[in-house]
Structure formats: C-alpha cells, structure tokens
Design an enzyme around this catalytic site. Sequence first.
Site, short mmCIF file in Angstrom:
data_model
loop_
_atom_site.label_atom_id
_atom_site.label_comp_id
_atom_site.label_asym_id
_atom_site.label_seq_id
_atom_site.Cartn_x
_atom_site.Cartn_y
_atom_site.Cartn_z
N GLU A 81 0.80 -1.21 0.00
CA GLU A 81 0.00 0.00 0.00
C GLU A 81 0.84 1.27 0.00
O GLU A 81 0.30 2.37 0.10
CB GLU A 81 -0.96 -0.03 1.20
CG GLU A 81 -1.89 -1.25 1.16
CD GLU A 81 -2.93 -1.25 2.27
OE1 GLU A 81 -3.24 -0.17 2.78
OE2 GLU A 81 -3.43 -2.34 2.59
N SER A 82 2.16 1.11 -0.10
CA SER A 82 3.04 2.28 -0.15
C SER A 82 4.42 1.83 -0.59
O SER A 82 4.67 0.65 -0.81
CB SER A 82 3.12 2.96 1.23
OG SER A 82 3.70 2.09 2.18
#
Length: 349
Positions: free
Chosen positions: A170-171
């Site tokens: 997610e990042s």
Amino acid sequence: MFTSTLITVASLLATNALAAYNPSCSNNVVTYWGQNSWGGAHLDSPDNWEKPLASYCEDSTFDVINISFLTNYNLTGLPVLNHAFHCETTYNYTNTLHCPDIGTDIKKCQDNGKKIVLSLGGGNIYTYGLSSEADGQAFADTVWNMFLGGTHKYRPYDDAVLDGVDLDIESGEHTGYIGFINRLRSHFEGASKQYIISAAPQCVYPDANLGSTLSGAWIDNNYVQFYNNPCNLANMDNKWNFDYSSWDKLAKSNPNSNSKVYVGLPAGQGAAGNGYLDLGSVQKSITKLYADYESTFGGIMLWDASWYTNNREYVSGLSSWVKSNMKCGGSPAPTSSPPSPEPTYATSS
C-alpha cells in the site's frame, strides 16, 4: 440482528470436516491473522482480542490464513515483523521477532489442511519497498531462507515452512516486485510443496502500487479489497464506481493461466471504513459475480481473523454459504477430517 438467510447453528455443525484449499476451486475462504484489528478498537476487552493462530484452524471456516505483516524489509539487514501482541520477543541484538509458538501453530494449521502464507506490507504506517529488480531478487532470497524452504540462522518461526507469500502493498517503491516474484519462483522449482503467490490490491483499477506487478508477474490469487473505497461491494450496481470486469480480464491475462480473483470483504462492521454489508446483501452480490465470472472466481477474503471471535455467526455463516454455493468442478471443494468442535458464539454488538 442478522438477516433470515443466515444459516442455522445446526447447519454449521453439519459442516464437520476441515476445508482443504484447492487453487482450482471457486469456494476458498481466506483471512488475515496477526493485526488484531478488533482489539485495536477495543483495548479494554482483551479477552475478546484475536486468538492464537491455531484457534482459526480448528474448523472449516478458513482455507488460507495470511500472517500479517512483514512491515520493514530492511534490505541491508534482517526484516522486521509486526504481529500485534502475539509475539514481541526478538533475536538477541536484532529487531527480528522470534516466535516459536507461532511456528508450532503454523504446523498445526498445516496438519489440518490449511495454507499459511506470509503477508508483506500492510497499511501505510509501515516502511517498505523494492526499488529495483536487484533489490527484489535479493529480498526474495532472504524471504526464501528465513520463512520458506531455505535455511537461515534467524528463522522467526523456527523450522515451520510457510506456504507462500502475499503482497499487501500500500506504499513504498514497487518496481522490484516482479523481480522478487520471479526469483521466488526459481526457488520453488523442485520444491516438495506447492507455494502460493498472492496479492491484495485495492479495488480501484489499476492498483496504484501493484498494477505492473499484477499484470507482469505470476499471481495465483488476487484478493481484491472491495472496501475502504467507492468501489466497495455496496456500489456494485454503480458502473461508475464498481469495476469487477477489469480484475477478471487481468486474471485471464496473467502468466498464470489459473490466476483467480477473490472478493475481499470486511469481516465486521468496524473492520473497514466502508464495504460491510448484511449477509443477505453479500450473498446476492457474490451470487451475481460468480455467475458472471465463474472461470476466474476463487472465493472470498475476509479482513480479519479477529472478527471471527466477535462476529462469529456472520463470518461462519458467510464461509459456509460460499463453500456450499460456489463450486469446485461441479461439486463443493474437497475436505479432510478430523471433525470440527461445536462452535460457541460471542455476543455481537
């Protein structure tokens, strides 16, 4: 509290064999364990926090459990894990957890036919990333040696050998994940077990962090998070928000001709910002998706295991319904024994 379509306790007791994951089936049920999301919102109720891993392997509810999360790759040293309160002991002079009790539970779960997979990443409070093919290859070697079929001085779960790797990215930098997966698959060649490579993209297509990886690398299972976004399952009839067909096409074009799409859902009202639906609505939506996309439909993913303790009737009901209605070659997925214990239910709020 629950709709009339919820199956009865008697029906649950009739499902008395432990489920066995089958990659060709459409009725697999997956969850994540290790983050205790229910407990994070109920710090004053530790008796109802997430239970030990083996507790979720005693009945037929789940087929695959992803252990969450490996949160810091620490490419110049040893990776860092976060399992909430489940394990806080580290190897001497390192930040790497040593969790022999979890290792014992992994083997118990595997003995019951469950697949236990290491999940990398997690929410964006964590720091991780692979910025090059070389980084991906080197990290794959580390993961293989510390968690899978290799050998290493520091194995967090001792001699337990996990069943694969999941990417909940997610990042962070993400250009190295294709190299990561390709290198892992080179390790898998000739291995004594079949490993799973899965990913948990957001439902917005294409996923901002995994888009090129999902189209360019071997993926067994896509656990698409149809929650926390406008493309959640509640908006299934809104063509401007909900897009399942793109995920179906992605799976069909993957280097793995048997790549599957799973409908990712919150396992409780507070498990996600949006996307939690009553059982009847979920069943109606999944029935339509299964009918329209049967060839790539793999089952459902539920976030997360802690809600099984606190919303058990709902989770058990949904799992049992999926196993009965989404088929495997014209019949329910194969099962193995021993029988499951009689379920007990916590009061739902």
